[in-house]
Design an enzyme around this catalytic site. Structure first.
Site, PDB file in Angstrom:
ATOM      1  N   SER A  70       0.855  -1.254  -0.154  1.00  0.00           N
ATOM      2  CA  SER A  70       0.053  -0.120   0.035  1.00  0.00           C
ATOM      3  C   SER A  70       0.888   1.294  -0.264  1.00  0.00           C
ATOM      4  O   SER A  70       2.155   1.400   0.667  1.00  0.00           O
ATOM      5  CB  SER A  70      -0.958  -0.106   1.331  1.00  0.00           C
TER       6      SER A  70
HETATM    7  N1  SAH Z   1      -1.143  -3.485   3.600  1.00  0.00           N
HETATM    8  C1  SAH Z   1      -0.632  -4.613   2.639  1.00  0.00           C
HETATM    9  C2  SAH Z   1      -1.478  -4.685   1.392  1.00  0.00           C
HETATM   10  C3  SAH Z   1      -1.367  -5.721   0.671  1.00  0.00           C
HETATM   11  S1  SAH Z   1      -2.624  -5.648  -0.999  1.00  0.00           S
HETATM   12  C4  SAH Z   1       0.793  -4.204   2.189  1.00  0.00           C
HETATM   13  O1  SAH Z   1       1.158  -2.809   2.324  1.00  0.00           O
HETATM   14  O2  SAH Z   1       1.771  -4.827   1.878  1.00  0.00           O
HETATM   15  C5  SAH Z   1      -4.178  -6.395  -0.082  1.00  0.00           C
HETATM   16  C6  SAH Z   1      -3.668  -7.912   0.370  1.00  0.00           C
HETATM   17  O3  SAH Z   1      -4.932  -8.424   0.547  1.00  0.00           O
HETATM   18  C7  SAH Z   1      -3.168  -8.764  -0.794  1.00  0.00           C
HETATM   19  O4  SAH Z   1      -2.115  -9.487  -0.283  1.00  0.00           O
HETATM   20  C8  SAH Z   1      -4.419  -9.838  -0.938  1.00  0.00           C
HETATM   21  O5  SAH Z   1      -3.963 -11.355  -1.138  1.00  0.00           O
HETATM   22  C9  SAH Z   1      -4.941  -9.814   0.262  1.00  0.00           C
HETATM   23  N2  SAH Z   1      -6.489 -10.234   0.326  1.00  0.00           N
HETATM   24  C10 SAH Z   1      -7.454  -9.944  -0.631  1.00  0.00           C
HETATM   25  N3  SAH Z   1      -8.644 -10.649  -0.309  1.00  0.00           N
HETATM   26  C11 SAH Z   1      -8.408 -11.050   0.800  1.00  0.00           C
HETATM   27  C12 SAH Z   1      -9.077 -12.175   1.611  1.00  0.00           C
HETATM   28  N4  SAH Z   1     -10.543 -12.418   1.403  1.00  0.00           N
HETATM   29  N5  SAH Z   1      -8.568 -12.513   2.751  1.00  0.00           N
HETATM   30  C13 SAH Z   1      -7.287 -12.320   3.138  1.00  0.00           C
HETATM   31  N6  SAH Z   1      -6.505 -11.582   2.378  1.00  0.00           N
HETATM   32  C14 SAH Z   1      -6.828 -11.074   1.370  1.00  0.00           C
END
Ligand code: SAH
Length: 221
Positions: A70
């Site tokens: 993010s």
């Molecule tokens: N705050 C994190 C954001 C990663 S992007 C960072 O800065 O790295 C969002 C993440 O949510 C992804 O890794 C994706 O795989 C996860 N995600 C999407 N749907 C999800 C779900 N139903 N349960 C758990 N994780 C989920």
């Protein structure tokens, strides 16, 4: 990674990080605790080495498996909103991804539970959190639609992926007086703050955002 690599040099040095903090202030982030944790957290260890020189730009970046780390402003904003009503004891994060948001939240709350649906991302995030010696975090490979019931209820919930509709499981796992902050929507998404009073959930729509979708099921590779 050794201590020197953690400390960073050149484009990953403390001076470069401080410029990012200045930008976050200019964009309206006011919580000093949040700014301090962001200044001391090495974001470059959460992304591939090839992109490390861009770690302190205020943008999201690819982390593999079609996902992104993010944008720092959004991490700061969501953390500030989550903490706005006072200290939090028991927090759930949905969408661990790289673990960067996890690393920012962990020092600011008592206990943090983080779920991710893609196993390789979760494993890398776990290693980084261990390396930073953040010992109040538990991880689980799971579909966040179900929250993490055994460790709940939560006085704070944060999600980094956008569902079209807020999953009931997450609403149910909020404490009375609890706060949840997450993006909601399909093509057009908004950041939404949910507060729970008894059996009433109040939603406040904040700014427009752009997150990856909240998906179903788990992925092993
Ligand atoms: N705050 C994190 C954001 C990663 S992007 C960072 O800065 O790295 C969002 C993440 O949510 C992804 O890794 C994706 O795989 C996860 N995600 C999407 N749907 C999800 C779900 N139903 N349960 C758990 N994780 C989920």
């Amino acid at each position: 990674m050794n201590d020197q690599q953690l400390a960073g040099i050149g484009m990953t040095s403390q001076r470069t990080r401080n410029r990012l903090i200045q930008r976050l202030r200019e964009r309206g982030i006011e919580n000093q605790q949040v700014l301090d944790v962001m200044a001391s957290t090495p974001r470059h260890i959460f992304i591939d080495e090839a992109l490390a020189h861009r770690a302190y730009e205020d943008t999201s970046l690819p982390i593999g498996n079609g996902q992104t780390i993010s944008q720092p402003y959004i991490v700061a904003k969501m953390t500030e909103l989550l903490l706005a009503a006072g200290p939090l004891n028991n927090v759930l994060e949905v969408g661990t991804g790289s673990g960067y948001q996890t690393a920012i939240l962990a020092p600011l709350v008592k206990r943090l539970y983080s779920v991710e649906r893609i196993e390789p991302l979760l494993n890398k995030a776990k290693q980084r959190i261990r390396q930073l010696r953040l010992n109040n975090v538990s991880f689980k490979l799971s579909d966040g639609h179900w929250g993490w019931e055994q460790s709940g209820p939560y006085d704070g919930i944060i999600a980094a992926a956008a569902p079209e509709k807020i999953p009931q499981g997450l609403l149910d796992q909020m404490t009375e007086g609890g706060r949840m902050i997450l993006p909601v929507g399909g093509e057009n998404q908004s950041l939404v703050l949910v507060t729970r009073n008894g059996d009433q959930w109040q939603r406040t729509v904040l700014e427009e955002v752009n997150f990856v979708p909240f998906l179903t099921g788990i992925k092993k590779s």
